[in-house]
Design an enzyme around this catalytic site. Sequence first.
Site, PDB file in Angstrom:
ATOM      1  N   GLN A 129      -9.022  -0.733 -23.254  1.00 42.67           N
ATOM      2  CA  GLN A 129      -8.330   0.280 -24.058  1.00 42.67           C
ATOM      3  C   GLN A 129      -7.276  -0.409 -24.926  1.00 42.67           C
ATOM      4  OE1 GLN A 129      -6.098   2.864 -21.550  1.00 42.67           O
ATOM      5  NE2 GLN A 129      -5.094   3.925 -23.229  1.00 42.67           N
ATOM      6  N   GLY A 130      -7.546  -0.514 -26.210  1.00 42.09           N
ATOM      7  CA  GLY A 130      -6.631  -1.243 -27.101  1.00 42.09           C
ATOM      8  C   GLY A 130      -5.666  -0.319 -27.815  1.00 42.09           C
ATOM      9  N   SER A 132      -1.866  -0.037 -26.897  1.00 44.61           N
ATOM     10  CA  SER A 132      -0.496  -0.550 -27.031  1.00 44.61           C
ATOM     11  C   SER A 132      -0.422  -1.797 -27.901  1.00 44.61           C
ATOM     12  CB  SER A 132       0.065  -0.884 -25.647  1.00 44.61           C
ATOM     13  OG  SER A 132       0.010   0.242 -24.820  1.00 44.61           O
ATOM     14  N   GLU A 248      -6.462  10.269 -19.321  1.00 47.49           N
ATOM     15  CA  GLU A 248      -5.914   9.177 -18.511  1.00 47.49           C
ATOM     16  C   GLU A 248      -4.731   9.653 -17.669  1.00 47.49           C
ATOM     17  OE1 GLU A 248      -3.818   6.185 -20.701  1.00 47.49           O
ATOM     18  OE2 GLU A 248      -4.287   4.622 -19.251  1.00 47.49           O
TER      19      GLU A 248
HETATM   20  C1  LIG Z   1      -0.166  -1.714 -15.382  1.00 47.54           C
HETATM   21  C2  LIG Z   1      -0.245  -1.347 -16.845  1.00 47.54           C
HETATM   22  C3  LIG Z   1      -1.476  -1.339 -17.471  1.00 47.54           C
HETATM   23  C4  LIG Z   1      -1.561  -1.015 -18.821  1.00 47.54           C
HETATM   24  N1  LIG Z   1      -2.793  -1.029 -19.419  1.00 47.54           N
HETATM   25  C5  LIG Z   1      -2.889  -0.730 -20.723  1.00 47.54           C
HETATM   26  C6  LIG Z   1      -4.165  -0.763 -21.369  1.00 47.54           C
HETATM   27  O1  LIG Z   1      -5.211  -1.042 -20.762  1.00 47.54           O
HETATM   28  N2  LIG Z   1      -4.209  -0.483 -22.687  1.00 47.54           N
HETATM   29  C7  LIG Z   1      -3.095  -0.152 -23.409  1.00 47.54           C
HETATM   30  O2  LIG Z   1      -3.231   0.116 -24.593  1.00 47.54           O
HETATM   31  N3  LIG Z   1      -1.870  -0.125 -22.827  1.00 47.54           N
HETATM   32  C8  LIG Z   1      -1.745  -0.405 -21.508  1.00 47.54           C
HETATM   33  N4  LIG Z   1      -0.517  -0.382 -20.903  1.00 47.54           N
HETATM   34  C9  LIG Z   1       0.659  -0.142 -21.713  1.00 47.54           C
HETATM   35  C10 LIG Z   1       1.262   1.224 -21.509  1.00 47.54           C
HETATM   36  O3  LIG Z   1       0.449   2.227 -21.988  1.00 47.54           O
HETATM   37  C11 LIG Z   1       2.614   1.156 -22.179  1.00 47.54           C
HETATM   38  O4  LIG Z   1       3.401   0.351 -21.336  1.00 47.54           O
HETATM   39  C12 LIG Z   1       3.230   2.476 -22.383  1.00 47.54           C
HETATM   40  O5  LIG Z   1       2.590   3.132 -23.434  1.00 47.54           O
HETATM   41  C13 LIG Z   1       4.729   2.348 -22.659  1.00 47.54           C
HETATM   42  O6  LIG Z   1       4.957   1.502 -23.731  1.00 47.54           O
HETATM   43  P1  LIG Z   1       5.979   0.268 -23.666  1.00 47.54           P
HETATM   44  O7  LIG Z   1       5.679  -0.547 -22.469  1.00 47.54           O
HETATM   45  O8  LIG Z   1       5.987  -0.394 -25.001  1.00 47.54           O
HETATM   46  O9  LIG Z   1       7.383   0.939 -23.391  1.00 47.54           O
HETATM   47  P2  LIG Z   1       8.360   1.621 -24.431  1.00 47.54           P
HETATM   48  O10 LIG Z   1       7.606   2.577 -25.283  1.00 47.54           O
HETATM   49  O11 LIG Z   1       9.145   0.561 -25.132  1.00 47.54           O
HETATM   50  O12 LIG Z   1       9.304   2.418 -23.461  1.00 47.54           O
HETATM   51  C14 LIG Z   1      10.290   1.750 -22.664  1.00 47.54           C
HETATM   52  C15 LIG Z   1      11.168   2.797 -22.016  1.00 47.54           C
HETATM   53  O13 LIG Z   1      11.833   3.574 -23.026  1.00 47.54           O
HETATM   54  C16 LIG Z   1      11.571   4.963 -22.842  1.00 47.54           C
HETATM   55  N5  LIG Z   1      11.455   5.597 -24.161  1.00 47.54           N
HETATM   56  C17 LIG Z   1      10.590   5.260 -25.140  1.00 47.54           C
HETATM   57  N6  LIG Z   1      10.774   6.041 -26.210  1.00 47.54           N
HETATM   58  C18 LIG Z   1      11.768   6.904 -25.894  1.00 47.54           C
HETATM   59  C19 LIG Z   1      12.414   7.974 -26.604  1.00 47.54           C
HETATM   60  N7  LIG Z   1      12.078   8.298 -27.839  1.00 47.54           N
HETATM   61  N8  LIG Z   1      13.379   8.644 -25.954  1.00 47.54           N
HETATM   62  C20 LIG Z   1      13.745   8.324 -24.694  1.00 47.54           C
HETATM   63  N9  LIG Z   1      13.176   7.315 -23.987  1.00 47.54           N
HETATM   64  C21 LIG Z   1      12.206   6.621 -24.580  1.00 47.54           C
HETATM   65  C22 LIG Z   1      10.264   5.037 -22.061  1.00 47.54           C
HETATM   66  O14 LIG Z   1      10.169   6.220 -21.290  1.00 47.54           O
HETATM   67  C23 LIG Z   1      10.382   3.807 -21.161  1.00 47.54           C
HETATM   68  O15 LIG Z   1      11.131   4.090 -20.008  1.00 47.54           O
HETATM   69  C24 LIG Z   1      -0.391  -0.690 -19.557  1.00 47.54           C
HETATM   70  C25 LIG Z   1       0.848  -0.686 -18.914  1.00 47.54           C
HETATM   71  C26 LIG Z   1       0.924  -1.013 -17.578  1.00 47.54           C
HETATM   72  C27 LIG Z   1       2.273  -0.998 -16.907  1.00 47.54           C
END
Ligand SMILES: Cc1cc2nc3c(=O)[nH]c(=O)nc-3n(C[C@H](O)[C@H](O)[C@H](O)COP(=O)(O)OP(=O)(O)OC[C@H]3O[C@@H](n4cnc5c(N)ncnc54)[C@H](O)[C@@H]3O)c2cc1C
Length: 286
Positions: A129-130, A132, A248
């Site tokens: 799943q691409g 992020s 999901e």
């Molecule tokens: C084990 C694991 C597997 C994963 N597998 C995949 C995968 O296969 N494919 C894929 O595409 N992605 C994958 N991901 C990524 C996952 O979907 C992202 O981590 C998720 O979308 C959150 O994005 P981020 O990590 O950039 O966090 P951020 O978006 O940077 O968020 C960081 C923190 O800030 C908070 N936050 C963000 N925006 C706001 C706002 N506007 N107001 C208040 N708080 C806010 C969030 O709640 C969070 O606590 C995976 C993640 C994990 C942990």
Amino acid sequence: MDFRFTEEQERFRHEVKDFLAKQLPSDWLHGGAPEEETDEWWELTQNFLRAMAEKGWTSFTWPKEYGGQERPLWEDAILGEELAFWRAPAMDYWYRWKMISALLLNFGDEEQKRKHLPGIARGEVYWCQGFSEPGAGSDLGAVQVRAVEKDDCYVVNGQKIWTTGAHRAHWCFAPLLTDPDAPKRSRMLSMFLIDMKTPGITVNRLESMEGAAHLCEVFFDDVRVPKENLVGERGRGWLAAMVLVNIERSGTGFASLPQRILEELVEFVKDTKRNGVPLAQDPLIR
Ligand SMILES: Cc1cc2nc3c(=O)[nH]c(=O)nc-3n(C[C@H](O)[C@H](O)[C@H](O)COP(=O)(O)OP(=O)(O)OC[C@H]3O[C@@H](n4cnc5c(N)ncnc54)[C@H](O)[C@@H]3O)c2cc1C
């Protein structure tokens, strides 16, 4: 209102439990290693997925015309609950199959369905799943990986991250930025199917804090994706992404996995003693 499961649903739950008991190694309950971490785990995962496919559980709810069983969503929920509770090795792949098959069935054209669904049903073709990117996580609309239409394809450049299992995947489904000048942000993205063997794709494994190495970053360097791999309408990738994220994030596994951890924690504090007293009786722990 009666919230209990019906006899038929309970029978199905037992069938899933029996299947898991037969398929998983006897020491599995004490294991829990991430499935893609080593080749040995990967071998076990593949065998498990093939066994699931033989039961028809990879195409459980699909229409019969595409090889599915048209089983009710309740049974699908029970299956997800049991797989997660027993930490089945295939959980990630099973969820991605649910997402990609929903994408194909809801938005794909007939050719895309006929080409991709059979490999999923057989449990043989793995998808990642691409979604992020370094600058697009919670804010998925900020996707920057660019897809520019050129001749018979889209030329893709940029980086995805946290792509679980990309190093094992044959294909990737991904929203890409096709229309940065669209009047609405929700019309800027389009959904694509990308063959991971296409020249210009580089996959790097990342080690997570817990020591697992199944998360990846994926780089696209002038990757030519055929136009027929666009799913649904151009500019409607956001809509498709929201449908998939809904599938999901509403998975029943997200409830049963923490339930299992809680049960283990309760057992641990009952069985483990400190100064001759079980942790469960220690006021600090309580
Ligand atoms: C084990 C694991 C597997 C994963 N597998 C995949 C995968 O296969 N494919 C894929 O595409 N992605 C994958 N991901 C990524 C996952 O979907 C992202 O981590 C998720 O979308 C959150 O994005 P981020 O990590 O950039 O966090 P951020 O978006 O940077 O968020 C960081 C923190 O800030 C908070 N936050 C963000 N925006 C706001 C706002 N506007 N107001 C208040 N708080 C806010 C969030 O709640 C969070 O606590 C995976 C993640 C994990 C942990």
